[in-house]
Design a protein around this motif. Structure first.
Motif, PDB file in Angstrom:
ATOM      1  N   HIS A   1     -12.421  35.478  24.425  1.00 25.85           N
ATOM      2  CA  HIS A   1     -13.170  34.502  25.208  1.00 25.85           C
ATOM      3  C   HIS A   1     -13.214  33.196  24.414  1.00 25.85           C
ATOM      4  O   HIS A   1     -13.678  33.172  23.271  1.00 25.85           O
ATOM      5  CB  HIS A   1     -14.590  35.002  25.481  1.00 25.85           C
ATOM      6  N   VAL A   2     -12.742  32.121  25.004  1.00 24.88           N
ATOM      7  CA  VAL A   2     -12.709  30.822  24.332  1.00 24.88           C
ATOM      8  C   VAL A   2     -14.037  30.107  24.553  1.00 24.88           C
ATOM      9  O   VAL A   2     -14.489  29.948  25.693  1.00 24.88           O
ATOM     10  CB  VAL A   2     -11.544  29.962  24.852  1.00 24.88           C
ATOM     11  N   ALA A   3     -14.668  29.681  23.448  1.00 30.43           N
ATOM     12  CA  ALA A   3     -15.957  28.992  23.524  1.00 30.43           C
ATOM     13  C   ALA A   3     -15.833  27.492  23.280  1.00 30.43           C
ATOM     14  O   ALA A   3     -16.650  26.715  23.779  1.00 30.43           O
ATOM     15  CB  ALA A   3     -16.937  29.591  22.516  1.00 30.43           C
ATOM     16  N   LEU A   4     -14.830  27.081  22.509  1.00 31.17           N
ATOM     17  CA  LEU A   4     -14.711  25.662  22.152  1.00 31.17           C
ATOM     18  C   LEU A   4     -13.262  25.344  21.811  1.00 31.17           C
ATOM     19  O   LEU A   4     -12.585  26.132  21.148  1.00 31.17           O
ATOM     20  CB  LEU A   4     -15.622  25.337  20.960  1.00 31.17           C
ATOM     21  N   ILE A   5     -12.804  24.199  22.280  1.00 28.61           N
ATOM     22  CA  ILE A   5     -11.504  23.651  21.885  1.00 28.61           C
ATOM     23  C   ILE A   5     -11.740  22.224  21.406  1.00 28.61           C
ATOM     24  O   ILE A   5     -12.335  21.417  22.122  1.00 28.61           O
ATOM     25  CB  ILE A   5     -10.486  23.654  23.045  1.00 28.61           C
ATOM     26  N   ARG A   6     -11.293  21.938  20.200  1.00 27.15           N
ATOM     27  CA  ARG A   6     -11.407  20.570  19.668  1.00 27.15           C
ATOM     28  C   ARG A   6     -10.000  20.007  19.487  1.00 27.15           C
ATOM     29  O   ARG A   6      -9.168  20.598  18.804  1.00 27.15           O
ATOM     30  CB  ARG A   6     -12.162  20.556  18.339  1.00 27.15           C
ATOM     31  N   ILE A   7      -9.754  18.870  20.115  1.00 22.86           N
ATOM     32  CA  ILE A   7      -8.450  18.218  20.042  1.00 22.86           C
ATOM     33  C   ILE A   7      -8.577  16.969  19.177  1.00 22.86           C
ATOM     34  O   ILE A   7      -9.351  16.058  19.486  1.00 22.86           O
ATOM     35  CB  ILE A   7      -7.928  17.861  21.444  1.00 22.86           C
ATOM     36  N   TRP A   8      -7.828  16.956  18.076  1.00 29.67           N
ATOM     37  CA  TRP A   8      -7.782  15.798  17.175  1.00 29.67           C
ATOM     38  C   TRP A   8      -6.589  14.942  17.590  1.00 29.67           C
ATOM     39  O   TRP A   8      -5.442  15.358  17.472  1.00 29.67           O
ATOM     40  CB  TRP A   8      -7.626  16.260  15.727  1.00 29.67           C
ATOM     41  N   ASN A   9      -6.874  13.740  18.061  1.00 33.03           N
ATOM     42  CA  ASN A   9      -5.814  12.890  18.584  1.00 33.03           C
ATOM     43  C   ASN A   9      -5.037  12.200  17.460  1.00 33.03           C
ATOM     44  O   ASN A   9      -5.491  12.134  16.318  1.00 33.03           O
ATOM     45  CB  ASN A   9      -6.384  11.851  19.552  1.00 33.03           C
ATOM     46  N   TYR A  10      -3.876  11.677  17.814  1.00 28.43           N
ATOM     47  CA  TYR A  10      -2.978  11.049  16.831  1.00 28.43           C
ATOM     48  C   TYR A  10      -3.680   9.858  16.189  1.00 28.43           C
ATOM     49  O   TYR A  10      -4.178   8.970  16.871  1.00 28.43           O
ATOM     50  CB  TYR A  10      -1.696  10.607  17.527  1.00 28.43           C
ATOM     51  N   ASN A  11      -3.690   9.824  14.847  1.00 26.32           N
ATOM     52  CA  ASN A  11      -4.573   8.913  14.121  1.00 26.32           C
ATOM     53  C   ASN A  11      -3.850   8.170  13.003  1.00 26.32           C
ATOM     54  O   ASN A  11      -4.461   7.791  12.013  1.00 26.32           O
ATOM     55  CB  ASN A  11      -5.750   9.719  13.536  1.00 26.32           C
ATOM     56  N   LYS A  12      -2.546   7.949  13.156  1.00 22.69           N
ATOM     57  CA  LYS A  12      -1.760   7.343  12.081  1.00 22.69           C
ATOM     58  C   LYS A  12      -2.311   5.981  11.657  1.00 22.69           C
ATOM     59  O   LYS A  12      -2.380   5.659  10.474  1.00 22.69           O
ATOM     60  CB  LYS A  12      -0.309   7.204  12.545  1.00 22.69           C
ATOM     61  N   SER A  13      -2.685   5.154  12.607  1.00 18.62           N
ATOM     62  CA  SER A  13      -3.246   3.834  12.341  1.00 18.62           C
ATOM     63  C   SER A  13      -3.872   3.342  13.636  1.00 18.62           C
ATOM     64  O   SER A  13      -3.757   3.990  14.676  1.00 18.62           O
ATOM     65  CB  SER A  13      -2.156   2.856  11.872  1.00 18.62           C
ATOM     66  N   ARG A  14      -4.544   2.198  13.583  1.00 22.82           N
ATOM     67  CA  ARG A  14      -5.132   1.657  14.810  1.00 22.82           C
ATOM     68  C   ARG A  14      -4.055   1.392  15.859  1.00 22.82           C
ATOM     69  O   ARG A  14      -4.261   1.613  17.050  1.00 22.82           O
ATOM     70  CB  ARG A  14      -5.898   0.365  14.504  1.00 22.82           C
ATOM     71  N   ILE A  15      -2.909   0.894  15.415  1.00 25.87           N
ATOM     72  CA  ILE A  15      -1.823   0.602  16.348  1.00 25.87           C
ATOM     73  C   ILE A  15      -1.217   1.894  16.881  1.00 25.87           C
ATOM     74  O   ILE A  15      -1.082   2.094  18.088  1.00 25.87           O
ATOM     75  CB  ILE A  15      -0.748  -0.255  15.661  1.00 25.87           C
TER      76      ILE A  15
END
Length: 369
Positions: free
Chosen positions: A152-166
């Motif tokens: 049973h899945v309770a939480l999914i956290r997605i870390w988005n692409y963060n190389k730089s502001r651009i």
């Protein structure tokens, strides 16, 4: 399940405040679980969709529909999944379609592969811990994860692409998430900040599938995300300065080259002290008289190699734009054609004649730090 705000953030805030004896109150009562459609697009009106409570399954697919603006690449920093036991879900395998940018002819050993998404290093700008793949509008882009055991899945956290502001615009935006072919989420994932400081919500999104206090407390105890000091920037190891990458012409649909490697650390530039400037008095406040206007650019918005403008307009005291001819404008460096690898690039100084000139008519020059 429809939740206003982030109940986990509220719970963690109370935990940090030392309210160990009090249990957090959910934003609303937990609704009954509703079976989602086999495909998110079959759900009709998106406002009718409800996130299911503790969906059960083994095969998770994140179907990426769009980026935050980049037309050529899509990427992520990491994916975390917690079960109803409050523990990280054990992952047997992870795949992506397309797998990574090594499928492009110009690549072969780029480290930004999909396995990096589950290596546990998420708050990063290091290419050794992110995933990047070619993005083609209208084509399929997905990440598929197989669990070691159904849960049973309770939480999914997605870390988005963060190389730089651009480059954070390469992050995923609209996604559909399916568990064993059942739609459990569709919506927007927040863009990463492009920095290394801040709370988890500055790096992506946390999707909750429960408001049960016991499960949230168990997740809090095993979640290593909140053990990281977010007060100061992480130190990045020194690397050799990157070579200046080529820049694609705005009129072309050619996919620009992207180079793996850490950003070169930019030393702080100490400007020489200038002589005190005497106060200027003008007949009219805010209106200045002169014959030569000079703009000194001290920094770009993060690009180490290029600096550009779309246009320049000087307004007179009557509110009308002053006429400017090409022979009155100069720049140093003048444009990209000052570099040996460019000979006939169209992004030249004459394109800055007016702000009202519509793209693609920018001016671009090399940036020297």
């Amino acid at each position: 399940m429809e939740v206003q705000g982030d109940i986990l953030d509220e719970f963690l805030q109370q935990q940090r405040s030392g309210r160990q004896g009090a249990q957090p109150t959910p934003c609303r009562e937990q609704p009954e679980a509703r079976a989602g459609p086999d495909n998110c697009r079959d759900s009709g009106d998106p406002s009718d969709f409800r996130i299911p409570v503790l969906p059960y399954g083994r095969h998770l697919v994140i179907d990426i529909k769009s980026t935050w603006g980049d037309r050529h690449y899509v990427g992520l920093n990491g994916i975390e999944i917690f079960s109803s036991k409050g523990e990280p879900v054990q992952i047997a395998s992870i795949q992506a379609d397309p797998p990574d940018i090594n499928i492009l002819p110009a690549y072969g050993k780029d480290p930004r592969v999909v396995g990096n998404l589950i290596d546990g290093v998420n708050r990063t700008q290091d290419d050794m811990h992110v995933w990047l793949a070619p993005f083609t509008p209208g084509k399929s882009h997905s990440v598929s994860i197989d669990f070691s055991h159904p849960c049973h899945v309770a939480l999914i956290r997605i870390w988005n692409y963060n190389k730089s502001r651009i480059h954070s615009f390469r992050g995923v935006r609209d996604v559909e998430i399916l568990l064993d072919a059942q739609c459990i989420f569709h919506g927007e994932i927040a863009k990463a900040s492009g920095t290394l400081t801040g709370a988890p919500e500055h790096f992506g999104d946390t999707i909750l599938f429960t408001t049960d206090d016991d499960i949230l407390e168990a997740i809090f105890r095993s979640d290593e995300t909140f053990d990281v000091d977010t007060g100061g920037p992480c130190s990045l190891p020194c690397e050799e300065p990157l070579r200046r990458p080529s820049t694609a012409d705005g009129d072309s649909e050619e996919r620009p080259y992207t180079q793996a490697g850490l950003w070169a650390q930019v030393p702080e530039v100490e400007l020489p002290c200038s002589a005190p400037v005497s106060e200027v008095t003008t007949p009219e406040p805010g209106v200045y008289h002169g014959i030569c206007l000079q703009l000194n650019f001290t920094a770009s918005w993060g690009d180490l190699h290029y600096l550009g403008l779309t246009g320049l307009e000087v307004v007179g005291k009557d509110g009308q734009a002053l006429p400017i001819s090409l022979h009155q404008i100069s720049a140093c460096p003048r444009d990209l054609n000052d570099l040996p690898e460019y000979t006939d690039d169209s992004r030249t100084l004459d394109k800055t004649g007016t702000w009202r000139r519509a793209p693609p008519h920018p001016f671009l020059a090399p940036c020297f730090l």
